[in-house]
Design a protein around this motif. Sequence first.
Motif, PDB file in Angstrom:
ATOM      1  N   GLN A   1     -43.294  36.135  -3.064  1.00 20.65           N
ATOM      2  CA  GLN A   1     -42.761  35.345  -4.173  1.00 20.65           C
ATOM      3  C   GLN A   1     -41.543  36.028  -4.799  1.00 20.65           C
ATOM      4  N   LEU A   2     -41.550  37.358  -4.837  1.00 25.70           N
ATOM      5  CA  LEU A   2     -40.450  38.107  -5.433  1.00 25.70           C
ATOM      6  C   LEU A   2     -39.267  38.282  -4.480  1.00 25.70           C
ATOM      7  N   GLY A   3     -39.400  37.795  -3.270  1.00 25.21           N
ATOM      8  CA  GLY A   3     -38.295  37.854  -2.325  1.00 25.21           C
ATOM      9  C   GLY A   3     -38.201  39.132  -1.517  1.00 25.21           C
ATOM     10  N   VAL A   4     -39.284  39.926  -1.484  1.00 31.45           N
ATOM     11  CA  VAL A   4     -39.301  41.154  -0.686  1.00 31.45           C
ATOM     12  C   VAL A   4     -39.142  40.786   0.792  1.00 31.45           C
ATOM     13  N   GLN A   5     -38.175  41.422   1.443  1.00 31.19           N
ATOM     14  CA  GLN A   5     -37.853  41.042   2.821  1.00 31.19           C
ATOM     15  C   GLN A   5     -38.624  41.818   3.874  1.00 31.19           C
ATOM     16  N   GLN A   6     -39.112  43.028   3.530  1.00 29.87           N
ATOM     17  CA  GLN A   6     -39.788  43.875   4.502  1.00 29.87           C
ATOM     18  C   GLN A   6     -41.000  44.518   3.845  1.00 29.87           C
ATOM     19  N   ILE A   7     -42.106  44.587   4.584  1.00 29.02           N
ATOM     20  CA  ILE A   7     -43.299  45.255   4.071  1.00 29.02           C
ATOM     21  C   ILE A   7     -43.823  46.240   5.109  1.00 29.02           C
ATOM     22  N   THR A   8     -44.358  47.334   4.606  1.00 27.32           N
ATOM     23  CA  THR A   8     -44.991  48.334   5.455  1.00 27.32           C
ATOM     24  C   THR A   8     -46.494  48.227   5.257  1.00 27.32           C
ATOM     25  N   VAL A   9     -47.238  48.151   6.357  1.00 21.77           N
ATOM     26  CA  VAL A   9     -48.673  47.882   6.292  1.00 21.77           C
ATOM     27  C   VAL A   9     -49.425  48.740   7.293  1.00 21.77           C
ATOM     28  N   ASP A  10     -50.688  49.015   6.997  1.00 23.33           N
ATOM     29  CA  ASP A  10     -51.547  49.739   7.944  1.00 23.33           C
ATOM     30  C   ASP A  10     -52.059  48.824   9.057  1.00 23.33           C
ATOM     31  N   ASN A  11     -52.177  47.533   8.732  1.00 21.14           N
ATOM     32  CA  ASN A  11     -52.740  46.576   9.673  1.00 21.14           C
ATOM     33  C   ASN A  11     -51.712  45.482   9.971  1.00 21.14           C
ATOM     34  N   PRO A  12     -50.827  45.708  10.940  1.00 21.82           N
ATOM     35  CA  PRO A  12     -49.765  44.734  11.198  1.00 21.82           C
ATOM     36  C   PRO A  12     -50.267  43.377  11.669  1.00 21.82           C
ATOM     37  N   GLN A  13     -51.395  43.338  12.354  1.00 22.18           N
ATOM     38  CA  GLN A  13     -51.923  42.049  12.818  1.00 22.18           C
ATOM     39  C   GLN A  13     -52.285  41.159  11.630  1.00 22.18           C
ATOM     40  N   TRP A  14     -52.916  41.742  10.625  1.00 16.84           N
ATOM     41  CA  TRP A  14     -53.241  40.992   9.401  1.00 16.84           C
ATOM     42  C   TRP A  14     -51.964  40.490   8.725  1.00 16.84           C
ATOM     43  N   ALA A  15     -50.976  41.368   8.594  1.00 17.43           N
ATOM     44  CA  ALA A  15     -49.752  40.991   7.890  1.00 17.43           C
ATOM     45  C   ALA A  15     -48.975  39.917   8.636  1.00 17.43           C
ATOM     46  N   LEU A  16     -48.910  40.023   9.953  1.00 17.31           N
ATOM     47  CA  LEU A  16     -48.211  39.004  10.737  1.00 17.31           C
ATOM     48  C   LEU A  16     -48.894  37.648  10.612  1.00 17.31           C
ATOM     49  N   HIS A  17     -50.217  37.656  10.520  1.00 22.66           N
ATOM     50  CA  HIS A  17     -50.946  36.407  10.298  1.00 22.66           C
ATOM     51  C   HIS A  17     -50.584  35.822   8.937  1.00 22.66           C
ATOM     52  N   ARG A  18     -50.435  36.682   7.929  1.00 21.51           N
ATOM     53  CA  ARG A  18     -50.075  36.211   6.593  1.00 21.51           C
ATOM     54  C   ARG A  18     -48.647  35.671   6.557  1.00 21.51           C
ATOM     55  N   VAL A  19     -47.760  36.255   7.353  1.00 17.00           N
ATOM     56  CA  VAL A  19     -46.392  35.732   7.432  1.00 17.00           C
ATOM     57  C   VAL A  19     -46.407  34.310   7.975  1.00 17.00           C
ATOM     58  N   GLN A  20     -47.253  34.079   8.963  1.00 10.31           N
ATOM     59  CA  GLN A  20     -47.336  32.758   9.585  1.00 10.31           C
ATOM     60  C   GLN A  20     -48.162  31.777   8.761  1.00 10.31           C
ATOM     61  N   HIS A  21     -49.125  32.304   7.994  1.00 10.21           N
ATOM     62  CA  HIS A  21     -50.012  31.455   7.202  1.00 10.21           C
ATOM     63  C   HIS A  21     -50.105  32.010   5.769  1.00 10.21           C
ATOM     64  N   PRO A  22     -49.025  31.919   5.010  1.00  7.40           N
ATOM     65  CA  PRO A  22     -48.991  32.516   3.665  1.00  7.40           C
ATOM     66  C   PRO A  22     -49.961  31.829   2.717  1.00  7.40           C
ATOM     67  N   LEU A  23     -50.492  32.637   1.790  1.00  3.67           N
ATOM     68  CA  LEU A  23     -51.321  32.122   0.721  1.00  3.67           C
ATOM     69  C   LEU A  23     -50.512  32.012  -0.545  1.00  3.67           C
ATOM     70  N   SER A  24     -50.870  31.093  -1.403  1.00  2.00           N
ATOM     71  CA  SER A  24     -50.151  30.905  -2.659  1.00  2.00           C
ATOM     72  C   SER A  24     -50.515  31.992  -3.662  1.00  2.00           C
ATOM     73  N   VAL A  25     -49.496  32.487  -4.386  1.00  2.00           N
ATOM     74  CA  VAL A  25     -49.755  33.451  -5.458  1.00  2.00           C
ATOM     75  C   VAL A  25     -50.647  32.824  -6.511  1.00  2.00           C
ATOM     76  N   ALA A  26     -50.480  31.524  -6.727  1.00  2.73           N
ATOM     77  CA  ALA A  26     -51.276  30.841  -7.759  1.00  2.73           C
ATOM     78  C   ALA A  26     -52.769  30.935  -7.479  1.00  2.73           C
ATOM     79  N   SER A  27     -53.130  31.055  -6.190  1.00  2.00           N
ATOM     80  CA  SER A  27     -54.547  31.106  -5.850  1.00  2.00           C
ATOM     81  C   SER A  27     -55.205  32.393  -6.317  1.00  2.00           C
ATOM     82  N   PHE A  28     -54.404  33.397  -6.732  1.00  5.52           N
ATOM     83  CA  PHE A  28     -54.944  34.664  -7.189  1.00  5.52           C
ATOM     84  C   PHE A  28     -54.882  34.796  -8.701  1.00  5.52           C
ATOM     85  N   VAL A  29     -54.346  33.812  -9.368  1.00  3.31           N
ATOM     86  CA  VAL A  29     -54.196  33.879 -10.825  1.00  3.31           C
ATOM     87  C   VAL A  29     -55.467  33.370 -11.504  1.00  3.31           C
TER      88      VAL A  29
END
Length: 278
Positions: A250-278
């Motif tokens: 949401q903040l426009g971060v272009q690159q992320i470093t993660v321990d679990n790249p498979q999880w993160a790549l799945h999130r890139v393809q299937h993003p969740l809404s920030v509102a769902s965590f509020v």
Amino acid sequence: MKVFAHRGASTQYAEHTRAAYAHALAVGADGIETDVQLTADGQLICWHDPTVNRTSNGQGSLDAHTLAELRKLDVHSWKTRSTKLPSEYGDSSNQLMTLDELTLMLLGAKRPVELAVELKITRTNAGHLEEAVLGWLQRWGWDAATGTLCPGGHASEVKISIMSFSRRAVDRVAETVPAPYLCPLFNAHDVQALHIGGPHEVSSGPADLLGPSTSWLAHHPSVLRRWTDEGRTVRMWTVATDRQFATARQLGVQQITVDNPQWALHRVQHPLSVASFV
């Protein structure tokens, strides 16, 4: 959003091992993040801690060991609880990686991939480590204009950036490494970083590529938004939860470093809404 595998796929395999890097590439990570230090005989090795205690069956300071001595250590079964590894990821005898070996692995991937090299500066290696990494770039024909390695004069698809928490180390390599490929790292308590691009900026150092911690999500979201709006590239570490991922996006971060790249790549393809965590 690009996904960098933190010390390789360090959720699945021991950090900085052949298996961790190979798995990160296999699942499609956009980049690899690796820490580098110097051995007693001056070899660049992929390693995080100042000692070998936590991630091997050895003891003592890393820089007190030669590369040959480090090769004899078990560096992976502390994580996997087994000496067995998938055959395509090597075996127990070749899990320790030098920076040159990791470079060859990335070139062998035959696809666009980025390598983020973090200089782990210590009291004993300061100055020497920066010089060694600059020598490594030269050996592999690094093109400062494109950020890519060109071994033997032939352009590859491997792009390099250099990172460090040490401002002095960043300054030392800045004459060779242009700002787009030079990433100062910091956490939420780095007061100097708060002023990057602001009216009270106190440093004219490189600020095209910035490496804040996830704690900035809680403490300085407006600063992150200003950076991305100004066209700076933000590489955030270490994103580990759906909430952190969604807010970073949401903040426009272009690159992320993660321990679990498979999880993160799945999130890139299937993003969740920030509102769902509020």
